[in-house]
Design a protein around this motif. Sequence first.
Motif, PDB file in Angstrom:
ATOM      1  N   THR A  16      -0.813  -5.648   0.768  1.00  0.00           N
ATOM      2  CA  THR A  16      -2.180  -5.676   0.231  1.00  0.00           C
ATOM      3  C   THR A  16      -2.964  -4.414   0.587  1.00  0.00           C
ATOM      4  O   THR A  16      -4.155  -4.330   0.283  1.00  0.00           O
ATOM      5  N   GLY A  17      -2.284  -3.454   1.217  1.00  0.00           N
ATOM      6  CA  GLY A  17      -2.962  -2.224   1.599  1.00  0.00           C
ATOM      7  C   GLY A  17      -3.295  -1.358   0.394  1.00  0.00           C
ATOM      8  O   GLY A  17      -2.795  -1.577  -0.711  1.00  0.00           O
ATOM      9  N   PRO A  18      -4.126  -0.348   0.588  1.00  0.00           N
ATOM     10  CA  PRO A  18      -4.516   0.529  -0.520  1.00  0.00           C
ATOM     11  C   PRO A  18      -3.376   1.442  -0.951  1.00  0.00           C
ATOM     12  O   PRO A  18      -2.436   1.691  -0.179  1.00  0.00           O
ATOM     13  N   TYR A  19      -3.470   1.965  -2.178  1.00  0.00           N
ATOM     14  CA  TYR A  19      -2.451   2.879  -2.691  1.00  0.00           C
ATOM     15  C   TYR A  19      -2.303   4.102  -1.796  1.00  0.00           C
ATOM     16  O   TYR A  19      -1.217   4.663  -1.667  1.00  0.00           O
ATOM     17  N   GLU A  20      -3.379   4.511  -1.155  1.00  0.00           N
ATOM     18  CA  GLU A  20      -3.353   5.716  -0.318  1.00  0.00           C
ATOM     19  C   GLU A  20      -2.314   5.615   0.809  1.00  0.00           C
ATOM     20  O   GLU A  20      -1.762   6.626   1.232  1.00  0.00           O
ATOM     21  N   GLN A  80       4.723   8.940   0.835  1.00  0.00           N
ATOM     22  CA  GLN A  80       5.486   9.779  -0.098  1.00  0.00           C
ATOM     23  C   GLN A  80       5.317  11.262   0.218  1.00  0.00           C
ATOM     24  O   GLN A  80       6.275  12.038   0.110  1.00  0.00           O
ATOM     25  N   GLU A  81       4.122  11.647   0.608  1.00  0.00           N
ATOM     26  CA  GLU A  81       3.857  13.048   0.934  1.00  0.00           C
ATOM     27  C   GLU A  81       4.753  13.517   2.078  1.00  0.00           C
ATOM     28  O   GLU A  81       5.189  14.670   2.107  1.00  0.00           O
ATOM     29  N   LYS A  82       5.048  12.630   3.014  1.00  0.00           N
ATOM     30  CA  LYS A  82       5.854  13.003   4.171  1.00  0.00           C
ATOM     31  C   LYS A  82       7.309  13.313   3.808  1.00  0.00           C
ATOM     32  O   LYS A  82       7.987  14.041   4.532  1.00  0.00           O
ATOM     33  N   VAL A  83       7.792  12.745   2.707  1.00  0.00           N
ATOM     34  CA  VAL A  83       9.224  12.888   2.391  1.00  0.00           C
ATOM     35  C   VAL A  83       9.493  13.570   1.051  1.00  0.00           C
ATOM     36  O   VAL A  83      10.647  13.760   0.677  1.00  0.00           O
ATOM     37  N   LYS A  84       8.447  13.971   0.340  1.00  0.00           N
ATOM     38  CA  LYS A  84       8.671  14.463  -1.023  1.00  0.00           C
ATOM     39  C   LYS A  84       9.468  15.761  -1.082  1.00  0.00           C
ATOM     40  O   LYS A  84      10.023  16.096  -2.136  1.00  0.00           O
ATOM     41  N   ALA A  85       9.576  16.481   0.026  1.00  0.00           N
ATOM     42  CA  ALA A  85      10.368  17.720   0.041  1.00  0.00           C
ATOM     43  C   ALA A  85      11.842  17.461   0.323  1.00  0.00           C
ATOM     44  O   ALA A  85      12.656  18.388   0.222  1.00  0.00           O
ATOM     45  N   CYS A 100       2.185   1.946  -9.282  1.00  0.00           N
ATOM     46  CA  CYS A 100       2.038   1.034  -8.151  1.00  0.00           C
ATOM     47  C   CYS A 100       1.301  -0.241  -8.575  1.00  0.00           C
ATOM     48  O   CYS A 100       1.724  -1.358  -8.245  1.00  0.00           O
ATOM     49  N   ASP A 101       0.204  -0.073  -9.304  1.00  0.00           N
ATOM     50  CA  ASP A 101      -0.570  -1.238  -9.756  1.00  0.00           C
ATOM     51  C   ASP A 101       0.261  -2.128 -10.672  1.00  0.00           C
ATOM     52  O   ASP A 101       0.213  -3.362 -10.580  1.00  0.00           O
ATOM     53  N   ALA A 102       1.043  -1.498 -11.548  1.00  0.00           N
ATOM     54  CA  ALA A 102       1.897  -2.267 -12.454  1.00  0.00           C
ATOM     55  C   ALA A 102       2.995  -2.995 -11.674  1.00  0.00           C
ATOM     56  O   ALA A 102       3.289  -4.166 -11.939  1.00  0.00           O
ATOM     57  N   ALA A 103       3.582  -2.289 -10.710  1.00  0.00           N
ATOM     58  CA  ALA A 103       4.669  -2.887  -9.924  1.00  0.00           C
ATOM     59  C   ALA A 103       4.177  -4.096  -9.141  1.00  0.00           C
ATOM     60  O   ALA A 103       4.896  -5.099  -9.014  1.00  0.00           O
ATOM     61  N   ARG A 104       2.979  -4.027  -8.624  1.00  0.00           N
ATOM     62  CA  ARG A 104       2.451  -5.145  -7.829  1.00  0.00           C
ATOM     63  C   ARG A 104       2.340  -6.431  -8.636  1.00  0.00           C
ATOM     64  O   ARG A 104       2.344  -7.526  -8.076  1.00  0.00           O
ATOM     65  N   ARG A 105       2.259  -6.299  -9.943  1.00  0.00           N
ATOM     66  CA  ARG A 105       2.152  -7.496 -10.776  1.00  0.00           C
ATOM     67  C   ARG A 105       3.501  -8.142 -11.043  1.00  0.00           C
ATOM     68  O   ARG A 105       3.551  -9.288 -11.502  1.00  0.00           O
ATOM     69  N   VAL A 106       4.596  -7.418 -10.806  1.00  0.00           N
ATOM     70  CA  VAL A 106       5.909  -7.960 -11.204  1.00  0.00           C
ATOM     71  C   VAL A 106       6.944  -8.005 -10.089  1.00  0.00           C
ATOM     72  O   VAL A 106       8.001  -8.620 -10.263  1.00  0.00           O
TER      73      VAL A 106
END
Length: 204
Positions: free
Chosen positions: A65-69, A75-80, A95-101
């Motif tokens: 239930t945490g925020p998208y941030e 993701q920022e920590k591992v995107k490289a 993310c919002d779409a995934a939370r619904r399904v």
Amino acid sequence: MVAPLAASLSDRVAFVLEVSGWQGAAWRQDAVRVEAELRADGFPEADVQEATAFARLRMDLIRGTGPYEDLQRAQEKVKAQPWFKAVHCCDRTLCDAARRVVEYDTGPSWEKVRCPVLVIYGDKDTSSGPPDGLVATIRRGLARGGNDDVTARIFAGADHSLCRSEPGGRKEALPRAPKGDAAPDFVPGYPDVMTAWLRQRFGP
């Protein structure tokens, strides 16, 4: 994954053709996909383990239930990392779409499907993973509902799209995606299996 849900909700559905669909709880698929794709593309074991662990973390954040941030910072920590292309970035909209399904589970839907079912997978499917367990989930659900009219066909050398494939990974699939009006390079017999099965039950 929508097919068994739709069939379970209506007695007017005459048949289900289930092709390459993930089975079980939706949130479990991501780690399976990431691991299978990276192994198929020859990534080192350490990368496979690190990426799979991140895929599980990401899904935990999406299910929470945490925020998208929170997800964005992870993701920022591992995107490289070299494996991140297989994991890919999940933006706010996704993310919002995934939370619904993500909590949807196909298992209970199969228990309510009463019509004939044809199940098709490729043995090099890295999006849904090894097909044997997926087919077993479908059979188990149908059996619980008293439906034994299920036919399963697993094509050798076929990927998630039932196209010819050797490893089944993204590095192989992306360069050979059809362009323009070019037809997909389906494995021999794939469309024929569907039409023969339909004709056998419903006539020409």
